[in-house]
Enzyme design. Structure first.
Site, short mmCIF file in Angstrom:
data_model
loop_
_atom_site.label_atom_id
_atom_site.label_comp_id
_atom_site.label_asym_id
_atom_site.label_seq_id
_atom_site.Cartn_x
_atom_site.Cartn_y
_atom_site.Cartn_z
CE LYS A 626 -3.43 -0.63 -0.69
NZ LYS A 626 -4.20 -1.66 -2.03
CB THR A 629 4.81 -1.82 -4.59
OG1 THR A 629 3.62 -2.10 -4.09
CG2 THR A 629 5.21 -1.13 -3.33
CB THR A 630 0.57 -1.16 -7.94
OG1 THR A 630 0.80 -2.70 -7.04
CG2 THR A 630 0.34 -1.81 -9.06
CE1 TYR A 829 3.41 13.18 -13.63
CE2 TYR A 829 2.44 13.95 -11.63
CZ TYR A 829 3.18 14.10 -12.62
OH TYR A 829 3.16 15.53 -12.38
CE1 TYR A 849 -8.31 5.54 2.22
CE2 TYR A 849 -8.58 4.14 0.34
CZ TYR A 849 -8.04 4.64 1.37
OH TYR A 849 -6.48 5.13 1.04
N1 LIG Z 1 -0.13 6.43 -9.92
C1 LIG Z 1 -0.94 6.23 -8.84
N2 LIG Z 1 -1.93 5.56 -9.53
C2 LIG Z 1 -2.63 4.06 -8.85
N3 LIG Z 1 -2.43 4.70 -7.26
C3 LIG Z 1 -1.11 5.95 -6.71
C4 LIG Z 1 0.12 6.24 -7.65
N4 LIG Z 1 1.02 6.80 -6.62
C5 LIG Z 1 0.67 5.86 -5.75
N5 LIG Z 1 -0.37 5.08 -5.07
C6 LIG Z 1 -1.05 4.69 -4.69
O1 LIG Z 1 -0.67 3.16 -4.29
C7 LIG Z 1 -1.55 2.69 -3.27
C8 LIG Z 1 -1.09 1.09 -3.87
O2 LIG Z 1 0.12 0.52 -3.43
P1 LIG Z 1 -0.08 -0.40 -3.64
O3 LIG Z 1 0.34 -0.67 -5.30
O4 LIG Z 1 1.07 -1.01 -3.03
O5 LIG Z 1 -0.72 -1.40 -2.87
S1 LIG Z 1 -0.52 -3.02 -3.39
O6 LIG Z 1 0.31 -3.05 -1.74
O7 LIG Z 1 0.54 -3.70 -4.47
O8 LIG Z 1 -1.89 -3.90 -2.75
C9 LIG Z 1 -2.52 3.25 -3.14
O9 LIG Z 1 -3.39 3.38 -2.19
P2 LIG Z 1 -4.87 3.41 -1.69
O10 LIG Z 1 -4.72 5.83 -2.41
O11 LIG Z 1 -5.03 3.54 -0.47
O12 LIG Z 1 -5.89 3.11 -2.55
C10 LIG Z 1 -2.58 5.34 -3.89
O13 LIG Z 1 -2.44 6.05 -3.13
#
Ligand SMILES: Nc1ncnc2c1ncn2[C@@H]1O[C@H](COP(=O)(O)OS(=O)(=O)O)[C@@H](OP(=O)(O)O)[C@H]1O
Length: 893
Positions: A626, A629-630, A829, A849
């Site tokens: 969270k 990382t994605t 982004y 949320y």
């Molecule tokens: N570019 C971009 N697009 C979308 N989301 C972004 C991006 N950069 C950072 N984030 C933040 O990444 C959060 C999800 O984190 P992870 O990808 O590490 O989650 S996971 O552990 O793989 O499920 C996600 O958390 P949430 O906002 O709680 O959904 C985002 O805040």
């Protein structure tokens, strides 16, 4: 070395020759005389001559060495030792089973040897350089060390007052004993008082003969009553004198005033004139028990006495068991060159030795490995030897090899591998060889480690193999660190060498001379293999049983020597029971540790040729979950030179190898996620698994396989991370998360239902960033670690990606500014497509949320406060910037 009378006796061949020569000569003369037959041209005479020449040769070739030496104490002394476990009472205080070792320097000789002995006996220890400040001795109310050792006892005696008082106080309060080795002194001194003790020493003394004190209750593995005759090595012994009743002698010796070698003299019986070389201080003087050695490990027995002293002073907490199980493999029983193979007389000698060894080790049997293709491939006499082995097959244990002794790792195809094994199995069935041992060995360790999966599979299918052994795990050297592991239900035992190899077949050609082999047997490396390893699998070869029969000499000698000098009880178990026992004793070794085969030349040589070290990632994105990382993963894959693993059917882009069950699937399984270089477009592989960050074993495992990898982590406020994670598991319909509010989850306590407690831990623990980062830094250097601010990744990913490329030293530099664009609809982004659109992450990233309730936020600020303080200290230590969110969290709490 110890005093030995190792004799070379004439072999039975010689007597047989004399006897038969006389009988046949008599018949020949009688026949010629009575019937007046001209015999010279007859076949009878030529046969007689061949026989005479062959027997003469075997009789007058140099005789194999015989295992004979004097054991001075009588057999009735056996097991009359005073302390199976220490008779000292356990104190009321709590103590860790760990040694604190003070060494002179990182490189000091004796210090290194003590460390090796502790490692070999698997004792936990902490090594500190003497003269520096003391380490923490207690942890809450628990003593951290059960025994303290000084490589140089003078360093203890001359410690600064403050540290000495602190250490002595710890020893008194926790009833912890001290062991010290007297160093060599520059000048010879007589009756030198030891400061603060009613004890005097003579220094730089030369000694001869050594006798253990039968009433010393320190002796446990060392057998009471034995004595070493001859000069003691070195001219720098210290000997001790005292009138105080606190001191008891452990061993005594005699002054040597010249350098005459008296090794075969009798022990001087006037023990009253003996002087003490090792003293036990019973603590009657100042309340601290000590054992002081008058010299280091030059004297072979001192390593054994060190183990006994540790056991005694730790009240048995740091003790090796007294039982020893051994297995002696004779590999390649039919494989060998003409002229080096076993003949009937050698087989006879093997059977005789086995019978004799049974008197020392009940039920003893040699364990024979065979490759049927080489049966009957020697001279006629050697083929007779093969027949005789088969005739006596039921008197041995057996294990299978490959039919043609080929190395399994060269078979990429399991069918071919199985075919080879089946041929050998048919051979065994035809010759009535028992084949149910469940044990097998691979020629040249091939395929065992590094694991060749088809070998494990074929072993199970054809032979139902459950145990094997190797010298290669984790590496051949150092031997003391060899360990076992279990893979696909096959138990892999560590194997010891005994100093004999296929080519070491004659005693007078032994590399380094006979003394080298004898030194190893009589108190050296081989002897200590028995001491340190409760379970030993030894490897020998057929050639060691023909020729000079060096294996018979070696094992009979060492076993007798062990029985002479120790209270160890030698036993034998068939392989499956032996391996089961091993892993009961060392459950921590069950899990394998996968290492990169390219980092060890020997491993690389026995690794399948269809694999490449390029099939491994060069960097890991470790999470935590969270933190973005994605997004980082997606941005990385846009880079033309960077390539991720192929997707997993279960965990999608994450392989999750280093944590959880996937690790047991083995290295091949992991490497299959990375295409062979010839098929790959990218050349810089990476893996992202967000749960690696807080996995207990992950840094150790990742470092074992990828010691040079770069590690990337992303951090955001742990409070935000916890809330995002809760929303994530709820959206994945986690029943516990759906049942409880965020506040209920984070306030769960020990009275809460277990599933709720588990959820709380999974939610909060990853946010204790400093603890996890320190664990990674135990294995990887700060230069290998990049910490990304997750908020910056959201607001300015182009700068982050530029820095990351520089950190990874990736060429060519990729201009992310042309490939990432802020998408107002997504609020993040996103990737720019070829059509100049944006491709954003799915709905599960950047979820909407409700904001966190203020009560929970406050609570988490307090919870994470100490962890955030630790993180800010860590970042400062690493010369890393403090991210704004951390400053804010710290100021809020
Ligand atoms: N570019 C971009 N697009 C979308 N989301 C972004 C991006 N950069 C950072 N984030 C933040 O990444 C959060 C999800 O984190 P992870 O990808 O590490 O989650 S996971 O552990 O793989 O499920 C996600 O958390 P949430 O906002 O709680 O959904 C985002 O805040």
């Amino acid at each position: 070395m110890v005093s030995l009378s190792v004799l070379n006796a004439p072999t039975n061949d010689c007597f047989a020759f004399y006897f038969r020569f006389c009988v046949y000569s008599f018949i020949f003369i009688q026949f010629t005389y009575q019937f007046n037959v001209p015999m010279v041209s007859e076949p009878f005479l030529s046969m007689f001559l061949i026989f005479a020449v062959r027997s003469y040769r075997s009789c007058f070739r140099k005789q194999p060495p015989q295992p004979r030496f004097r054991c001075h104490s009588s057999s009735k002394d056996r097991f009359h030792f005073s302390a199976t476990t220490s008779t000292r009472k356990s104190p009321a205080v709590r103590l860790d089973s760990k040694v604190l070792l003070f060494i002179e320097t990182q490189y000091s000789h004796l210090g290194k040897l003590i460390i090796e002995a502790l490692e070999a006996s698997r004792m936990k220890f902490k090594a500190e350089i003497s003269g520096k400040s003391l380490p923490m001795l207690t942890n809450l109310d628990k003593g951290k060390f059960a025994v303290i050792i000084f490589e140089n006892f003078d360093k203890y005696l001359n410690m600064n007052k403050w540290n000495r008082e602190l250490l002595d106080k710890y020893c008194r309060e926790y009833d912890v004993g001290i062991i010290g080795f007297m160093p060599s002194h520059e000048e010879k001194a007589e009756s030198l008082p030891i400061r603060g003790f009613p004890l005097q020493i003579d220094t730089n003394v030369k000694l001869r003969d050594y006798q253990l004190n039968p009433s010393s209750n320190v002796l446990r593995i060392t057998r009471v009553g034995e004595s070493h005759l001859g000069n003691l090595p070195g001219e720098d012994w210290s000997v001790f004198y005292s009138n105080h009743s606190t001191y008891k002698s452990i061993g005594e010796s005699y002054l040597r005033d010249n350098d005459v070698d008296i090794s075969n003299n009798k022990l001087d019986n006037s023990l009253s004139t003996g002087i003490s070389t090792n003293k036990r201080d019973q603590g009657l003087f100042d309340g601290i028990q000590r054992v002081i050695f008058g010299n280091g490990f030059n004297f072979w027995l001192h390593k054994l006495l060190l183990l006994d002293s540790i056991s005694y002073l730790s009240r048995g907490k740091l003790s090796l068991p007294l039982q020893r199980h051994i297995l002696i493999d004779i590999d390649d029983i039919f494989v060998g060159e003409h002229g080096t193979r076993m003949k009937p007389a050698d087989v006879e000698a093997l059977l005789d030795a086995q019978r004799r060894l049974r008197l020392l080790i009940p039920g003893f049997r040699f364990n024979l490995g065979f490759s049927g293709k080489y049966f009957h491939k020697g001279s006629p006499e050697e083929d007779e030897g093969d027949d005789m082995i088969i005739e006596h097959a039921r008197e041995f244990w057996w294990f299978c090899h490959m039919w043609s002794h080929s190395q399994p790792h060269i078979y990429e195809n399991i069918t071919l591998l199985e075919a080879q094994m089946k041929l050998n199995k048919e051979f065994a069935e035809k010759h009535n060889i028992p084949i149910d041992s469940g044990y097998s060995i691979a020629p040249h360790h091939s395929g065992v480690y590094p694991v060749h999966e088809p070998l494990y599979e074929a072993w199970k299918r054809v032979w139902n193999v459950r145990v094997t052994s190797t010298e290669e795990y984790p590496h051949l050297r150092p031997a003391r660190l060899r360990r076992g592991f279990i893979h696909r239900g096959i138990m892999v035992l560590p194997r010891q060498t005994c100093g004999l190899y296929t080519h070491t077949i004659y005693i007078d050609k032994y590399p380094g001379g006979r003394t080298k082999l004898d030194n190893s047997i009589f108190g050296g490396e081989l002897f200590y293999s028995f001491i340190f390893n409760p379970i030993s699998v030894f490897m020998t070869h057929m050639s060691n049983y023909g020729n000079d029969r060096l294996a018979l000499y070696t094992f009979e000698s060492v076993i007798k020597f062990v029985q002479c000098w120790t209270n160890l009880k030698l036993q034998i178990l068939p392989p499956i029971q032996l391996a089961t026992k091993y892993f009961q004793m060392h459950p921590d070794e069950s899990d394998p540790i996968w290492m990169n085969p390219c980092n060890d030349k020997r491993h690389f040589a026995i690794w399948s040729s269809n694999k490449s070290c390029e099939q491994l990632p060069k960097f890991l994105v470790i999470g935590p979950q969270k933190t973005g990382t994605t997004a980082l993963y997606t941005f990385l894959t846009v880079h033309p030179a960077i390539q991720s693993n192929s997707p997993s059917p279960d965990t999608f882009e994450e392989v999750q190898f280093f944590n959880g069950k996937n690790y047991y699937k083995g290295l091949d399984w992991y490497m299959n996620f990375y295409p062979l270089p010839k098929n790959s477009t990218g050349n810089y592989f990476f893996e992202k698994s967000a749960t690696y960050f807080d996995g207990e074993l992950v840094p150790m495992r990742a470092h074992a396989l990828l010691p040079n990898a770069k590690i990337i982590t992303i951090l955001i406020s742990p409070i935000k991370r916890a809330y995002s994670w809760y929303q994530h598991v709820r959206s994945h319909r986690d029943p516990v998360a759906l049942n409880y509010s965020f506040h209920q989850v984070i306030t769960a306590n020990e009275k809460s239902p277990k599933p709720l407690r588990d959820l709380r831990n999974r939610c909060l623990n990853p946010g204790c960033y400093a603890v996890h980062l320190e664990r990674w830094l135990n294995y990887f250097t700060p230069q290998q670690l990049m910490i990304i601010d997750g908020e910056e990744l959201k607001s300015d990913p182009v700068s982050v990606m530029d820095r990351l490329q520089r950190f990874l030293k990736i060429e060519p530099h990729f201009e992310y500014k042309n490939h990432l664009r802020f998408d107002p609809r997504k609020g993040f982004y996103c990737q720019v497509t070829k059509r100049n659109d944006t491709k954003c992450l799915g709905r599960s990233k950047g979820r909407l949320y409700t904001p966190m309730d203020p009560k929970s936020e406050k609570l988490l600020q307090a919870f994470y406060m100490p962890h955030n303080v630790a993180l800010s200290k860590l970042l400062t230590r690493l010369h890393q910037p403090i991210p704004p969110w951390l400053e804010e969290d710290l100021s809020n709490s």
